[in-house]
Design a protein around this motif. Structure first.
Motif, mmCIF file in Angstrom:
data_model
loop_
_atom_site.group_PDB
_atom_site.id
_atom_site.type_symbol
_atom_site.label_atom_id
_atom_site.label_comp_id
_atom_site.label_asym_id
_atom_site.label_seq_id
_atom_site.Cartn_x
_atom_site.Cartn_y
_atom_site.Cartn_z
ATOM 1 N N THR A 199 0.868 -1.192 0.000
ATOM 2 C CA THR A 199 0.000 0.000 0.000
ATOM 3 C C THR A 199 0.900 1.237 0.000
ATOM 4 N N ASP A 200 0.253 2.409 0.021
ATOM 5 C CA ASP A 200 1.022 3.659 0.112
ATOM 6 C C ASP A 200 1.903 3.677 1.361
ATOM 7 N N MET A 201 1.370 3.067 2.442
ATOM 8 C CA MET A 201 2.107 3.103 3.722
ATOM 9 C C MET A 201 3.451 2.395 3.597
ATOM 10 N N THR A 202 3.447 1.224 2.975
ATOM 11 C CA THR A 202 4.721 0.505 2.818
ATOM 12 C C THR A 202 5.560 1.137 1.708
ATOM 13 N N GLY A 203 4.873 1.700 0.698
ATOM 14 C CA GLY A 203 5.599 2.375 -0.387
ATOM 15 C C GLY A 203 6.532 3.450 0.155
ATOM 16 N N ALA A 204 6.099 4.097 1.231
ATOM 17 C CA ALA A 204 6.888 5.189 1.818
ATOM 18 C C ALA A 204 8.198 4.687 2.439
ATOM 19 N N LEU A 205 8.273 3.361 2.660
ATOM 20 C CA LEU A 205 9.500 2.810 3.271
ATOM 21 C C LEU A 205 10.640 2.705 2.267
ATOM 22 N N GLY A 206 10.299 2.698 0.984
ATOM 23 C CA GLY A 206 11.322 2.537 -0.056
ATOM 24 C C GLY A 206 11.466 1.071 -0.437
ATOM 25 N N GLU A 207 11.849 0.858 -1.710
ATOM 26 C CA GLU A 207 11.900 -0.505 -2.260
ATOM 27 C C GLU A 207 12.850 -1.418 -1.501
ATOM 28 N N ALA A 208 14.008 -0.874 -1.135
ATOM 29 C CA ALA A 208 15.029 -1.721 -0.504
ATOM 30 C C ALA A 208 14.537 -2.245 0.849
ATOM 31 N N ARG A 209 13.924 -1.378 1.630
ATOM 32 C CA ARG A 209 13.432 -1.779 2.955
ATOM 33 C C ARG A 209 12.285 -2.778 2.825
ATOM 34 N N VAL A 210 11.402 -2.539 1.843
ATOM 35 C CA VAL A 210 10.287 -3.470 1.638
ATOM 36 C C VAL A 210 10.835 -4.840 1.233
ATOM 37 N N ALA A 211 11.819 -4.839 0.337
ATOM 38 C CA ALA A 211 12.412 -6.111 -0.103
ATOM 39 C C ALA A 211 13.043 -6.838 1.089
ATOM 40 N N GLY A 215 11.724 -10.362 2.501
ATOM 41 C CA GLY A 215 12.681 -11.468 2.620
ATOM 42 C C GLY A 215 12.515 -12.262 3.908
ATOM 43 N N MET A 216 11.878 -11.660 4.908
ATOM 44 C CA MET A 216 11.658 -12.358 6.183
ATOM 45 C C MET A 216 10.302 -13.062 6.244
ATOM 46 N N VAL A 217 9.521 -12.949 5.177
ATOM 47 C CA VAL A 217 8.164 -13.528 5.177
ATOM 48 C C VAL A 217 8.235 -14.984 4.711
ATOM 49 N N PRO A 218 7.859 -15.934 5.579
ATOM 50 C CA PRO A 218 7.930 -17.343 5.163
ATOM 51 C C PRO A 218 7.214 -17.635 3.846
ATOM 52 N N LEU A 219 6.068 -17.015 3.596
ATOM 53 C CA LEU A 219 5.363 -17.287 2.338
ATOM 54 C C LEU A 219 6.021 -16.579 1.144
ATOM 55 N N GLY A 220 7.029 -15.771 1.399
ATOM 56 C CA GLY A 220 7.882 -15.261 0.322
ATOM 57 C C GLY A 220 7.310 -14.153 -0.531
ATOM 58 N N ARG A 221 6.288 -13.499 -0.060
ATOM 59 C CA ARG A 221 5.746 -12.356 -0.813
ATOM 60 C C ARG A 221 5.103 -11.368 0.143
ATOM 61 N N ALA A 222 4.938 -10.156 -0.359
ATOM 62 C CA ALA A 222 4.157 -9.175 0.403
ATOM 63 C C ALA A 222 2.687 -9.563 0.323
ATOM 64 N N GLY A 223 1.926 -9.131 1.305
ATOM 65 C CA GLY A 223 0.479 -9.351 1.252
ATOM 66 C C GLY A 223 -0.176 -8.305 0.368
ATOM 67 N N SER A 224 -1.356 -8.643 -0.113
ATOM 68 C CA SER A 224 -2.147 -7.653 -0.858
ATOM 69 C C SER A 224 -3.225 -7.113 0.086
#
Ligand code: NDP
Length: 258
Positions: A199-211, A215-224
């Motif tokens: 979402t916009d909220m995570t977008g504000a963190l920047g791509e590197a931080r989101v990645a 990377g720590m998510v067992p299911l291997g992806r961001a949620g929608s």
């Protein structure tokens, strides 16, 4: 309001659908929740701090089942007016999704009282304000569903998020106390705790931080946002009638065990 007064509650299972209010329904998780309920046959009011007419019904949802409302949850007068508008149009709110939230991340040593106060006021006090208002009518209806949108951040406590983590952990305590207070009237109060959601909220963190976080998510992806909306929808459904006071993580396993 009609000559006969405000709209009467439609009642459970009504063909008109339940009356749902989603705070922060303009985008991200709130917009997905609004769409979920509207597409499942409910009537949905969604709030934004901006102009109400900027919010359009979710795709495929007729105008008459969508009510956009301007409301800042930090303003008690606007909250009262928002509930008044919903009640005048459709009757009392039967499902509340307290989703509106902000971040103002910074290390505690640099955090001014304004950044602390703003986040607590929006995320925790704003949620209290709308829940209190919703419950006042649900008690008379003898039914209702409240879902608070917390965060995995409540339990992890990421650096820079003392204000946010406190606000989101506060929701859990508030939900449990409220759940006990209203249970005898068949009102359930639950919490979802999303992880990393696009979402916009995570977008504000920047791509590197989101990645890094993904990377720590067992299911291997961001949620929608839709992943979260489905969990909120479930907790508000008849299928969840015997579930109250729970915290349901929607995080791909990120916070597992916390
Ligand atoms: P967005 O930033 O995309 O959207 C935030 C929403 O909150 C907007 O609709 C905004 O409305 C509304 N809002 C903000 N402040 C206020 C206010 N004072 N009064 C009323 N509405 C307000 O965020 P997300 O969709 O990502 O987040 C939604 C919720 O989910 C938040 O509570 C957030 O903390 C939580 N969450 C999000 C996660 C994520 O990864 N994205 C993870 C865990 C939890 P507008 O700007 O139109 O006024």
């Amino acid at each position: 309001m009609t000559a006969a007064g405000p709209a009467a509650p439609a009642g459970p299972g009504s063909a008109a659908g339940r009356v749902v209010l989603v705070t922060g329904g303009s985008r991200g998780i709130g917009a997905a929740c609004a769409a979920w309920f509207a597409r499942h046959g409910d009537r949905v009011a969604a709030t934004t701090r901006g102009p109400a007419d900027a919010l359009r019904p979710p795709a495929g949802v007729p105008e008459e089942r969508f009510l956009p409302i301007t409301c800042d949850v930090t303003d008690p007068v606007e909250v009262e007016a928002a509930f008044g508008a919903v009640e005048e149009r459709w009757g009392p709110v039967e499902v509340l999704v307290a989703n509106a939230g902000i971040t103002k991340d910074m290390l505690v040593v640099r955090m001014g009282e304004d950044a602390w106060h703003d986040v607590i006021e929006t995320n925790l006090t704003g949620a209290f304000r709308v829940a209190k208002r919703a419950v006042s009518k649900m008690l008379r209806l003898h039914r209702g569903r409240i879902v608070f949108v917390s965060s995995v951040g409540a339990f992890v406590g990421l650096p820079g998020q003392a204000n946010y983590a406190a606000s989101k952990a506060g929701l859990v305590g508030m939900a449990r106390a409220l759940a006990r207070e209203v249970a005898s009237r068949q009102i359930t109060v639950n919490v979802v705790a999303p992880g990393v959601v696009e979402t916009d909220m995570t977008g504000a963190l920047g791509e590197a931080r989101v990645a890094e976080l993904v990377g720590m998510v067992p299911l291997g992806r961001a949620g929608s946002p839709e992943d979260v909306a489905a969990a909120v929808g479930f907790l508000a459904s008849d299928a969840a009638a015997y579930i109250s006071g729970v915290v349901l993580p929607v995080d791909g396993g990120l916070g597992m065990g916390l």
